[in-house]
Design a protein around this motif. Structure first.
Motif, PDB file in Angstrom:
ATOM      1  N   GLY A 198       1.892  -2.490   7.302  1.00  0.00           N
ATOM      2  CA  GLY A 198      -0.151  -3.035   7.574  1.00  0.00           C
ATOM      3  C   GLY A 198      -0.610  -1.623   8.382  1.00  0.00           C
ATOM      4  N   ASP A 199       0.968  -1.513   9.226  1.00  0.00           N
ATOM      5  CA  ASP A 199      -0.051  -0.490  10.367  1.00  0.00           C
ATOM      6  C   ASP A 199       0.805   1.155   9.731  1.00  0.00           C
ATOM      7  OD1 ASP A 199       2.701  -0.391  10.359  1.00  0.00           O
ATOM      8  OD2 ASP A 199       2.885  -0.742  12.624  1.00  0.00           O
ATOM      9  N   GLN A 200       0.674   1.584   8.447  1.00  0.00           N
ATOM     10  CA  GLN A 200       0.933   2.291   7.768  1.00  0.00           C
ATOM     11  C   GLN A 200       0.658   3.316   7.198  1.00  0.00           C
ATOM     12  OE1 GLN A 200       5.175   2.858   6.139  1.00  0.00           O
ATOM     13  NE2 GLN A 200       5.258   5.288   6.554  1.00  0.00           N
ATOM     14  N   PRO A 201      -0.885   3.733   6.729  1.00  0.00           N
ATOM     15  CA  PRO A 201      -1.968   3.481   6.299  1.00  0.00           C
ATOM     16  C   PRO A 201      -1.720   5.293   5.702  1.00  0.00           C
ATOM     17  CG  PRO A 201      -2.729   4.245   8.051  1.00  0.00           C
ATOM     18  CD  PRO A 201      -1.331   3.376   8.548  1.00  0.00           C
ATOM     19  N   LEU A 202      -1.260   6.093   5.863  1.00  0.00           N
ATOM     20  CA  LEU A 202      -1.434   7.688   5.277  1.00  0.00           C
ATOM     21  C   LEU A 202      -0.177   7.660   4.355  1.00  0.00           C
ATOM     22  CD1 LEU A 202      -1.633   9.138   9.199  1.00  0.00           C
ATOM     23  CD2 LEU A 202      -3.882   8.833   7.098  1.00  0.00           C
ATOM     24  N   LEU A 203       0.253   6.811   3.808  1.00  0.00           N
ATOM     25  CA  LEU A 203       1.473   6.827   3.090  1.00  0.00           C
ATOM     26  C   LEU A 203       1.318   7.854   1.882  1.00  0.00           C
ATOM     27  CD1 LEU A 203       4.489   6.505   2.259  1.00  0.00           C
ATOM     28  CD2 LEU A 203       3.876   4.541   2.362  1.00  0.00           C
ATOM     29  N   ASN A 204       1.054   8.211   1.638  1.00  0.00           N
ATOM     30  CA  ASN A 204       0.460   8.675  -0.158  1.00  0.00           C
ATOM     31  C   ASN A 204       2.079   7.524  -1.039  1.00  0.00           C
ATOM     32  OD1 ASN A 204      -0.600  10.509   0.224  1.00  0.00           O
ATOM     33  ND2 ASN A 204       1.130  12.197   1.202  1.00  0.00           N
ATOM     34  N   PRO A 205       1.089   7.291  -2.746  1.00  0.00           N
ATOM     35  CA  PRO A 205       1.619   6.978  -3.982  1.00  0.00           C
ATOM     36  C   PRO A 205       2.315   7.525  -3.946  1.00  0.00           C
ATOM     37  CG  PRO A 205      -0.698   7.415  -3.914  1.00  0.00           C
ATOM     38  CD  PRO A 205      -0.607   7.958  -3.280  1.00  0.00           C
ATOM     39  N   GLU A 206       2.663   9.029  -3.979  1.00  0.00           N
ATOM     40  CA  GLU A 206       3.662   9.594  -4.615  1.00  0.00           C
ATOM     41  C   GLU A 206       5.571   9.373  -4.115  1.00  0.00           C
ATOM     42  OE1 GLU A 206       0.827  12.065  -3.973  1.00  0.00           O
ATOM     43  OE2 GLU A 206       0.047  10.605  -5.414  1.00  0.00           O
ATOM     44  N   THR A 207       4.778   9.234  -2.825  1.00  0.00           N
ATOM     45  CA  THR A 207       5.953   9.223  -1.800  1.00  0.00           C
ATOM     46  C   THR A 207       6.856   7.703  -2.189  1.00  0.00           C
ATOM     47  OG1 THR A 207       4.880  10.869   0.044  1.00  0.00           O
ATOM     48  CG2 THR A 207       6.818   9.336   0.207  1.00  0.00           C
ATOM     49  N   LEU A 208       5.953   6.532  -2.274  1.00  0.00           N
ATOM     50  CA  LEU A 208       6.487   5.178  -2.578  1.00  0.00           C
ATOM     51  C   LEU A 208       7.604   4.992  -4.061  1.00  0.00           C
ATOM     52  CD1 LEU A 208       5.742   2.860  -1.053  1.00  0.00           C
ATOM     53  CD2 LEU A 208       3.935   2.169  -2.239  1.00  0.00           C
ATOM     54  N   ARG A 209       6.310   6.229  -4.974  1.00  0.00           N
ATOM     55  CA  ARG A 209       6.822   6.334  -5.871  1.00  0.00           C
ATOM     56  C   ARG A 209       8.145   6.303  -6.114  1.00  0.00           C
ATOM     57  NH1 ARG A 209       2.062   9.047  -7.978  1.00  0.00           N
ATOM     58  NH2 ARG A 209       0.831   6.859  -7.968  1.00  0.00           N
ATOM     59  N   ALA A 210       8.765   7.658  -5.671  1.00  0.00           N
ATOM     60  CA  ALA A 210       9.879   8.212  -5.166  1.00  0.00           C
ATOM     61  C   ALA A 210      11.025   7.380  -5.108  1.00  0.00           C
ATOM     62  CB  ALA A 210       9.194   9.534  -4.818  1.00  0.00           C
ATOM     63  N   LEU A 211      10.523   7.135  -3.676  1.00  0.00           N
ATOM     64  CA  LEU A 211      11.428   6.062  -3.594  1.00  0.00           C
ATOM     65  C   LEU A 211      11.990   4.672  -3.530  1.00  0.00           C
ATOM     66  CD1 LEU A 211      12.897   4.741   0.252  1.00  0.00           C
ATOM     67  CD2 LEU A 211      10.352   3.209  -0.385  1.00  0.00           C
ATOM     68  N   ILE A 212      11.066   4.213  -4.827  1.00  0.00           N
ATOM     69  CA  ILE A 212      11.064   2.831  -5.702  1.00  0.00           C
ATOM     70  C   ILE A 212      11.940   3.934  -7.119  1.00  0.00           C
ATOM     71  CG2 ILE A 212      10.432   2.240  -7.528  1.00  0.00           C
ATOM     72  CD1 ILE A 212       7.776   1.269  -5.796  1.00  0.00           C
ATOM     73  N   GLU A 213      11.681   4.774  -7.197  1.00  0.00           N
ATOM     74  CA  GLU A 213      12.433   6.200  -8.368  1.00  0.00           C
ATOM     75  C   GLU A 213      13.851   5.498  -7.485  1.00  0.00           C
ATOM     76  OE1 GLU A 213      11.316   7.948 -11.091  1.00  0.00           O
ATOM     77  OE2 GLU A 213      13.371   9.023 -11.396  1.00  0.00           O
ATOM     78  N   LEU A 214      14.159   6.345  -6.790  1.00  0.00           N
ATOM     79  CA  LEU A 214      15.543   6.682  -6.049  1.00  0.00           C
ATOM     80  C   LEU A 214      15.931   5.480  -5.924  1.00  0.00           C
ATOM     81  CD1 LEU A 214      17.375   8.925  -4.616  1.00  0.00           C
ATOM     82  CD2 LEU A 214      16.432   7.429  -2.520  1.00  0.00           C
TER      83      LEU A 214
END
Ligand code: UD1
Ligand code: CA
Length: 453
Positions: free
Chosen positions: A101-117
């Motif tokens: 909850g304290d990491q507000p600058l995360l981009n959705p594209e990065t999150l997508r890439a993480l899940i995909e990997l």
């Protein structure tokens, strides 16, 4: 059972913030930190994540109610302990996405890439990492070759480990059942006496499980907010992102360095923003509007082609082609239809002003309805308060209020009515009438002024 469930950890106190407010409720670009994380989750298709709350839970829950499933962590014994509280909700879940909850600058594209990997590799755990020139305070990613060995916290790290610049962002994917098993094995034997979620990586590594790391290209995304200094750093980065976004959407910013736009604001093409301007809350600005300089609009709507200069306004609707300012103060509940002029040193509160009317100088208008094309003379005051109650004033279409008129509410001035300059009007003025209330002028001709001899 769903394939993917997200858990957002938001129970910590945020000791280093030194604040009454729970850490995740501190504001970034006008929205609480937790709101940013929820938005990012929404953007990757996660509608109702689990949110772990604890410290200051009432405030956090009120802010996110309806948008998340709440899980309570009564005592904050560490990030591992936080995730243990969510286990009953993770029965049979294939992939658990953990966010902080304290990491507000995360981009959705990065999150997508993480899940995909994570899913394509079939790993038990995948951690999002970043390279930081100054990694102080973050967990370090210890690798042997390309293989992840463990994540070690700053306080537990050896001097050699502290040299590592690849850090743990606090965002992960886990295979549900493997996570559950590993969490039963973690212990609080570390420098902080906490159950670390990161110990799960140690355990997997010793069991020879498959783990992956995904490194963000933009290390800003990794910024975790633990202190006010980090909050200010995040604010600067996020502000720049917002300004760049609106410039690519066709907004002119004469001086981005002094322009502040909150995350909830919406702008249209060919809006021009002049220096030292703040647009806050859910402010909406239509095409061809010029805002500023030195203007602050909070939760305001501004219609096409209007100009708002040196003005402070909150919870106000401004129509098309209005001219506001310089030095106007528009307060909540005010609605200006199109082509209204509000000039210098005018305060308007909770009032409705219809098309084409003008309040050009030095007035206070409160709890008032002004019809169409009325002219309110300089220095007009609606006396709406008797010390106990507020009373309404109504001014008709095409009315002409003379300069320095006091309108003592409750009061109605009819259509086309006129009041004489300097009058204190206490009784209703019918349509088409003239009301004057002032003593007759006395003029003494050839009057000799006294002089000091
Ligand atoms: C954590 C990571 C660290 C990583 C960093 C990234 C651990 C042990 N360490 O450290 O490796 O580099 O994040 O920012 O996980 N929280 C709870 N319950 C608790 C404790 C924390 O919900 O009992 C929540 C906090 O509210 C916060 C998040 O978990 O949103 C992270 O906790 P925090 O104490 O900030 O961890 P860091 O020390 O930053
Ligand atoms: Ca943190």
């Amino acid at each position: 059972m769903p394939n993917l469930v997200a858990v957002i950890m938001a129970a910590g106190k945020g000791t280093r913030m030194k604040s009454k407010l729970p850490k995740v409720m501190h504001s970034l670009a006008g929205q609480p930190l937790i709101e940013h994380v929820l938005n990012t989750a929404n953007q990757v298709g996660i509608e109702r994540p689990l949110v772990i709350v604890g410290h200051g839970r009432e405030v956090v829950e009120a802010s996110i109610s309806g948008r998340a499933e709440i899980v309570v962590q009564t005592e904050q014994l560490g990030t591992g302990h936080a995730i243990m509280q969510a286990l009953p909700f993770l029965e049979g879940v294939q992939t658990v996405l953990v966010l902080s909850g304290d990491q507000p600058l995360l981009n959705p594209e990065t999150l997508r890439a993480l899940i995909e990997l994570h899913t394509t590799r079939g790993s038990k755990a995948t951690v999002l990492t970043a390279y930081m020139e100054q990694p102080f305070g973050y967990g370090r990613v210890v690798k042997r070759g390309d293989d992840l060995v463990k994540i070690v916290e700053e306080k537990d790290a050896t001097p050699d480990e502290r040299q590592i610049k690849e850090i743990n962002t606090g965002t992960y994917c886990f295979e549900g059942s493997a996570l559950k098993d590993a969490l039963t094995k973690i212990t609080p034997q570390n420098a902080q006496g906490e159950y670390y979620l990161t110990e799960v990586f140690d355990i997997f590594s010793r069991q020879g499980e498959k783990m992956s790391t995904h490194c963000t290209r933009d290390s800003h995304e990794a910024l975790g907010i633990n202190s006010r200094a980090q909050l200010a750093q995040a604010e600067a980065i996020f502000r720049e992102r917002i300004l760049e976004y609106w410039m690519t959407e066709g907004v002119t910013m004469v001086d981005p360095a002094t322009t502040f736009i909150s995350a909830g604001v919406e702008l249209s093409r060919d809006v021009t923003i002049l220096p030292f301007t703040r647009l806050l809350g859910k402010t909406r600005i239509a095409e061809d509007v010029i805002i500023g300089p030195q203007t602050s609009l909070d939760n305001c709507t501004v219609g096409c082609g209007s100009e708002v200069t040196y003005t402070v306004a909150k919870d106000v609707l401004i129509g098309d082609r209005c001219h506001i300012g310089p030095f106007a103060y528009l307060r909540p509940g005010t609605k200006l239809e199109s082509e209204v002029k509000v000039g210098d040193f005018v305060e308007i509160k909770n009032s409705w002003i219809e098309t084409g009317s003008k309040v050009p100088h030095l007035s206070y208008i409160g709890d008032t309805h002004i019809g169409k094309s009325a002219n309110i003379g300089a220095g007009t005051i609606t006396c709406n308060y008797d010390g106990v109650k507020k009373y309404p004033t109504k001014i008709g279409d095409h009315a002409f209020i003379g300069s320095n008129t006091n309108l003592v509410a409750p009061l109605e001035v009819g259509d086309n009515a006129v009041t004489g300059a300097g009058s204190t009007i206490t009784k209703d003025v019918p349509a088409e009438a003239l009301a004057v209330e002032r003593s007759k002028q006395v003029t003494k001709v050839n009057w000799q002024r006294k002089t000091i001899k």
